[in-house]
Write a protein that holds these residues in place. Structure first.
Motif, PDB file in Angstrom:
ATOM      1  N   LYS A 135      -1.387 -28.693  65.515  1.00  0.00           N
ATOM      2  CA  LYS A 135      -2.030 -28.503  66.824  1.00  0.00           C
ATOM      3  C   LYS A 135      -2.877 -27.243  66.689  1.00  0.00           C
ATOM      4  O   LYS A 135      -2.370 -26.173  66.369  1.00  0.00           O
ATOM      5  CB  LYS A 135      -1.005 -28.340  67.946  1.00  0.00           C
ATOM      6  CG  LYS A 135      -1.613 -28.127  69.333  1.00  0.00           C
ATOM      7  CD  LYS A 135      -0.510 -28.099  70.406  1.00  0.00           C
ATOM      8  CE  LYS A 135      -1.114 -27.971  71.812  1.00  0.00           C
ATOM      9  NZ  LYS A 135      -1.504 -26.588  72.133  1.00  0.00           N
ATOM     10  N   VAL A 136      -4.194 -27.372  66.925  1.00  0.00           N
ATOM     11  CA  VAL A 136      -5.115 -26.281  66.620  1.00  0.00           C
ATOM     12  C   VAL A 136      -5.648 -25.641  67.900  1.00  0.00           C
ATOM     13  O   VAL A 136      -5.493 -26.185  69.015  1.00  0.00           O
ATOM     14  CB  VAL A 136      -6.293 -26.781  65.757  1.00  0.00           C
ATOM     15  CG1 VAL A 136      -5.772 -27.374  64.450  1.00  0.00           C
ATOM     16  CG2 VAL A 136      -7.133 -27.810  66.522  1.00  0.00           C
ATOM     17  N   SER A 137      -6.278 -24.488  67.747  1.00  0.00           N
ATOM     18  CA  SER A 137      -6.889 -23.805  68.890  1.00  0.00           C
ATOM     19  C   SER A 137      -7.883 -24.737  69.584  1.00  0.00           C
ATOM     20  O   SER A 137      -8.694 -25.396  68.932  1.00  0.00           O
ATOM     21  CB  SER A 137      -7.616 -22.542  68.417  1.00  0.00           C
ATOM     22  OG  SER A 137      -6.711 -21.617  67.852  1.00  0.00           O
ATOM     23  N   VAL A 155      -6.036 -36.040  72.908  1.00  0.00           N
ATOM     24  CA  VAL A 155      -6.155 -34.913  71.981  1.00  0.00           C
ATOM     25  C   VAL A 155      -5.806 -35.289  70.541  1.00  0.00           C
ATOM     26  O   VAL A 155      -6.046 -34.507  69.622  1.00  0.00           O
ATOM     27  CB  VAL A 155      -5.244 -33.736  72.420  1.00  0.00           C
ATOM     28  CG1 VAL A 155      -5.674 -33.205  73.766  1.00  0.00           C
ATOM     29  CG2 VAL A 155      -3.775 -34.142  72.429  1.00  0.00           C
ATOM     30  N   ILE A 156      -5.266 -36.480  70.320  1.00  0.00           N
ATOM     31  CA  ILE A 156      -4.830 -36.871  68.984  1.00  0.00           C
ATOM     32  C   ILE A 156      -6.044 -37.260  68.139  1.00  0.00           C
ATOM     33  O   ILE A 156      -6.769 -38.197  68.454  1.00  0.00           O
ATOM     34  CB  ILE A 156      -3.829 -38.031  69.047  1.00  0.00           C
ATOM     35  CG1 ILE A 156      -2.641 -37.672  69.944  1.00  0.00           C
ATOM     36  CG2 ILE A 156      -3.343 -38.393  67.645  1.00  0.00           C
ATOM     37  CD1 ILE A 156      -1.662 -38.804  70.168  1.00  0.00           C
ATOM     38  N   ILE A 180       1.146 -24.461  64.739  1.00  0.00           N
ATOM     39  CA  ILE A 180       1.008 -24.969  66.099  1.00  0.00           C
ATOM     40  C   ILE A 180       0.352 -23.919  66.980  1.00  0.00           C
ATOM     41  O   ILE A 180       0.884 -22.820  67.155  1.00  0.00           O
ATOM     42  CB  ILE A 180       2.375 -25.344  66.696  1.00  0.00           C
ATOM     43  CG1 ILE A 180       3.012 -26.465  65.895  1.00  0.00           C
ATOM     44  CG2 ILE A 180       2.242 -25.746  68.158  1.00  0.00           C
ATOM     45  CD1 ILE A 180       4.392 -26.855  66.394  1.00  0.00           C
ATOM     46  N   SER A 181      -0.804 -24.262  67.546  1.00  0.00           N
ATOM     47  CA  SER A 181      -1.429 -23.410  68.559  1.00  0.00           C
ATOM     48  C   SER A 181      -0.714 -23.646  69.888  1.00  0.00           C
ATOM     49  O   SER A 181      -0.185 -24.740  70.136  1.00  0.00           O
ATOM     50  CB  SER A 181      -2.915 -23.743  68.691  1.00  0.00           C
ATOM     51  OG  SER A 181      -3.487 -23.097  69.813  1.00  0.00           O
ATOM     52  N   THR A 182      -0.704 -22.641  70.741  1.00  0.00           N
ATOM     53  CA  THR A 182       0.023 -22.774  72.008  1.00  0.00           C
ATOM     54  C   THR A 182      -0.908 -22.743  73.226  1.00  0.00           C
ATOM     55  O   THR A 182      -1.339 -23.781  73.702  1.00  0.00           O
ATOM     56  CB  THR A 182       1.100 -21.683  72.123  1.00  0.00           C
ATOM     57  OG1 THR A 182       0.498 -20.391  71.971  1.00  0.00           O
ATOM     58  CG2 THR A 182       2.174 -21.858  71.055  1.00  0.00           C
ATOM     59  N   PHE A 183      -1.247 -21.547  73.715  1.00  0.00           N
ATOM     60  CA  PHE A 183      -1.912 -21.449  75.019  1.00  0.00           C
ATOM     61  C   PHE A 183      -3.435 -21.357  74.964  1.00  0.00           C
ATOM     62  O   PHE A 183      -4.079 -21.258  76.004  1.00  0.00           O
ATOM     63  CB  PHE A 183      -1.328 -20.270  75.798  1.00  0.00           C
ATOM     64  CG  PHE A 183       0.126 -20.463  76.116  1.00  0.00           C
ATOM     65  CD1 PHE A 183       0.521 -21.367  77.088  1.00  0.00           C
ATOM     66  CD2 PHE A 183       1.108 -19.792  75.406  1.00  0.00           C
ATOM     67  CE1 PHE A 183       1.858 -21.588  77.372  1.00  0.00           C
ATOM     68  CE2 PHE A 183       2.453 -19.995  75.678  1.00  0.00           C
ATOM     69  CZ  PHE A 183       2.829 -20.891  76.667  1.00  0.00           C
ATOM     70  N   ASN A 184      -4.005 -21.395  73.759  1.00  0.00           N
ATOM     71  CA  ASN A 184      -5.459 -21.555  73.660  1.00  0.00           C
ATOM     72  C   ASN A 184      -5.741 -23.050  73.640  1.00  0.00           C
ATOM     73  O   ASN A 184      -6.094 -23.628  72.618  1.00  0.00           O
ATOM     74  CB  ASN A 184      -5.994 -20.873  72.405  1.00  0.00           C
ATOM     75  CG  ASN A 184      -7.509 -20.907  72.313  1.00  0.00           C
ATOM     76  OD1 ASN A 184      -8.172 -21.555  73.126  1.00  0.00           O
ATOM     77  ND2 ASN A 184      -8.066 -20.217  71.334  1.00  0.00           N
ATOM     78  N   ASP A 185      -5.566 -23.649  74.794  1.00  0.00           N
ATOM     79  CA  ASP A 185      -5.685 -25.097  74.952  1.00  0.00           C
ATOM     80  C   ASP A 185      -6.594 -25.362  76.153  1.00  0.00           C
ATOM     81  O   ASP A 185      -6.264 -25.000  77.278  1.00  0.00           O
ATOM     82  CB  ASP A 185      -4.306 -25.723  75.165  1.00  0.00           C
ATOM     83  CG  ASP A 185      -4.314 -27.240  75.087  1.00  0.00           C
ATOM     84  OD1 ASP A 185      -5.321 -27.863  75.510  1.00  0.00           O
ATOM     85  OD2 ASP A 185      -3.305 -27.813  74.629  1.00  0.00           O
ATOM     86  N   TYR A 229       5.536 -28.351  77.434  1.00  0.00           N
ATOM     87  CA  TYR A 229       4.695 -29.142  76.527  1.00  0.00           C
ATOM     88  C   TYR A 229       4.681 -28.537  75.132  1.00  0.00           C
ATOM     89  O   TYR A 229       4.923 -29.229  74.132  1.00  0.00           O
ATOM     90  CB  TYR A 229       3.272 -29.214  77.102  1.00  0.00           C
ATOM     91  CG  TYR A 229       2.239 -29.784  76.150  1.00  0.00           C
ATOM     92  CD1 TYR A 229       2.341 -31.082  75.671  1.00  0.00           C
ATOM     93  CD2 TYR A 229       1.151 -29.010  75.735  1.00  0.00           C
ATOM     94  CE1 TYR A 229       1.393 -31.607  74.792  1.00  0.00           C
ATOM     95  CE2 TYR A 229       0.199 -29.518  74.871  1.00  0.00           C
ATOM     96  CZ  TYR A 229       0.319 -30.815  74.401  1.00  0.00           C
ATOM     97  OH  TYR A 229      -0.625 -31.334  73.539  1.00  0.00           O
ATOM     98  N   ASN A 230       4.415 -27.253  75.031  1.00  0.00           N
ATOM     99  CA  ASN A 230       4.381 -26.600  73.721  1.00  0.00           C
ATOM    100  C   ASN A 230       5.750 -26.609  73.044  1.00  0.00           C
ATOM    101  O   ASN A 230       5.852 -26.771  71.822  1.00  0.00           O
ATOM    102  CB  ASN A 230       3.883 -25.160  73.866  1.00  0.00           C
ATOM    103  CG  ASN A 230       2.381 -25.082  74.078  1.00  0.00           C
ATOM    104  OD1 ASN A 230       1.609 -25.680  73.340  1.00  0.00           O
ATOM    105  ND2 ASN A 230       1.959 -24.350  75.092  1.00  0.00           N
TER     106      ASN A 230
END
Length: 399
Positions: A135-137, A155-156, A180-185, A229-230
């Motif tokens: 999961k990326v930025s 997003v997939i 895994i990116s988190t809150f830069n979504d 979610y994260n």
């Protein structure tokens, strides 16, 4: 519980008058006193020592006994400590060495792509771990997840199974690590508004710029749904057999004064870091429960800008930080209010300069330094790695 200080009590006694005794009487009194004191000392020593030995707990020590022990430690002719025969000398415990190579999202399109990408790993560097961006930025996902929020929001980007990724990496002798990116979504909040920043007056969605200038929403750590979610993504990945899970982007967007008027003081309050550390700890617990280990990655440019909210050593359960020096991000300079930091040297020189500027920010953690950038050649990457090692860091990530 507080104890009331009553002060020192002073006891007064009347002075006794011994005048009027004869010389013989005085001598007799002195002799009797000496015998009495000697008896008390003998009895006190005889009784006190067994009592002390009886009440002392196993493992208790005093400063005096510790000093005696250190003074009587046997040494050789050079003054070095001598251990018992066959016993290894005690040395300070050091953090586990972590040496990894990071793949690109396009490298994990399928098992064959992964194996082809692994041929780029420098064999002489003793790389043990392979980091895989799942999961990326920005919010995109590069594996076949069953997560409801991910499947509902498009997003997939790749449908490779996690088991295939783990197997392809393990079969080549490496240990798989998930990124895994988190809150830069900025994607999920478009579909699930409760995960985004909302204005305090009418609950409308906040975006980071004018819509004509490419403004976009952000996922907020103040949302329980966003944290869930994260955490679910992290749990899903850990269950698949990844040795470690590296989580990053525990950040807030840049808020302008006008943004604070719409969103409230909460987004810039001194204790806002608690939202990030709480989320990181929840992910840590899930990952550890599944038998994996969590590491936390921070961007060096963010630290230089003062965006270090998540680095709270007294609160974080995570104890290993990966310091990502992204040379692409630094190439145009790093702007920090009234200061511009320019990085115009070679990649190795720029890595050294950044370490001088931000290494103190992560001094309370175990640290691995990552050097990344899409324009880096293998030779430039290895030269930058030499600067990392020369700086004193045994753990590093290339790519």
């Amino acid at each position: 519980m507080k104890f009331k200080n009553k002060g020192r009590k002073i006891y007064k006694t009347k002075e006794k008058n011994y005048y009027g005794k004869s010389p013989v009487g005085k001598a007799f009194s002195v002799g009797l006193t000496v015998l009495l004191i000697g008896g008390i000392v003998f009895i006190g020593y005889s009784v006190a020592e067994p009592l002390i030995n009886y009440t002392k707990k196993k493992g208790d020590s005093t400063a005096e006994s510790e000093m005696i022990a250190s003074d009587t430690t046997p040494t050789d002719e050079n003054g070095e400590p001598v251990t018992e025969e066959g016993a290894a000398p005690q040395v300070p415990v050091s953090a586990e060495v972590y040496r990894a190579y990071a793949l690109d999202p396009l490298d994990i399109a399928d098992a064959q792509s992964i194996k082809a990408a692994l041929k780029r790993v420098p064999s002489e560097e003793k790389i043990e771990y392979i980091e895989v961006p799942l999961k990326v930025s920005g919010g995109n996902i590069y594996y076949a997840t069953n997560n409801y929020y991910a499947t509902s929001s498009g997003v997939i980007q790749s449908y490779t199974k996690l088991s295939e990724i783990v197997s392809a990496i393990s079969s080549e002798g490496y240990k798989p690590v998930a990124l895994i990116s988190t809150f830069n979504d900025n994607i999920i909040p478009n579909y699930f508004r409760d995960m985004s920043y909302l204005t305090v007056d009418d609950g409308s969605q906040w975006i980071d710029n004018d819509i004509n200038a490419g403004g976009k929403p952000w996922m907020t750590p103040f949302s329980e749904s966003a944290v869930e979610y994260n955490t679910d993504i992290a749990e899903e990945v850990a269950q698949a057999g990844f040795e470690r899970v590296v989580c990053y982007d525990f950040v807030f967007p840049d808020f302008r004064p006008s943004d604070v008027e719409f969103l409230g003081e909460k987004v810039v309050s001194p204790d806002r870091y608690m939202a990030l550390t709480s989320a990181a700890n929840m992910m840590y617990d899930k990952i550890m429960t599944e038998g994996s280990k969590m590491m936390l990655e921070v961007n060096a440019s963010d630290l230089l800008k003062g965006k270090n909210d998540v680095l709270q050593p007294m609160l974080l359960k995570v104890n290993t930080i990966i310091l990502n020096i992204d040379l692409d991000l630094m190439s145009y300079g790093v702007y920090t209010g009234d200061t511009v930091y320019e990085f115009t040297g070679t990649p190795a020189e720029n890595v050294r300069k950044m370490l001088d500027l931000v290494s103190e920010d992560v001094s309370d953690f175990n640290v691995a330094v990552r050097v990344s950038g899409t324009t880096l050649s293998t030779q430039e990457m290895l030269e930058a790695k030499e600067e990392i090692v020369g700086y004193g860091f045994d753990s590093y990530v290339l790519g």
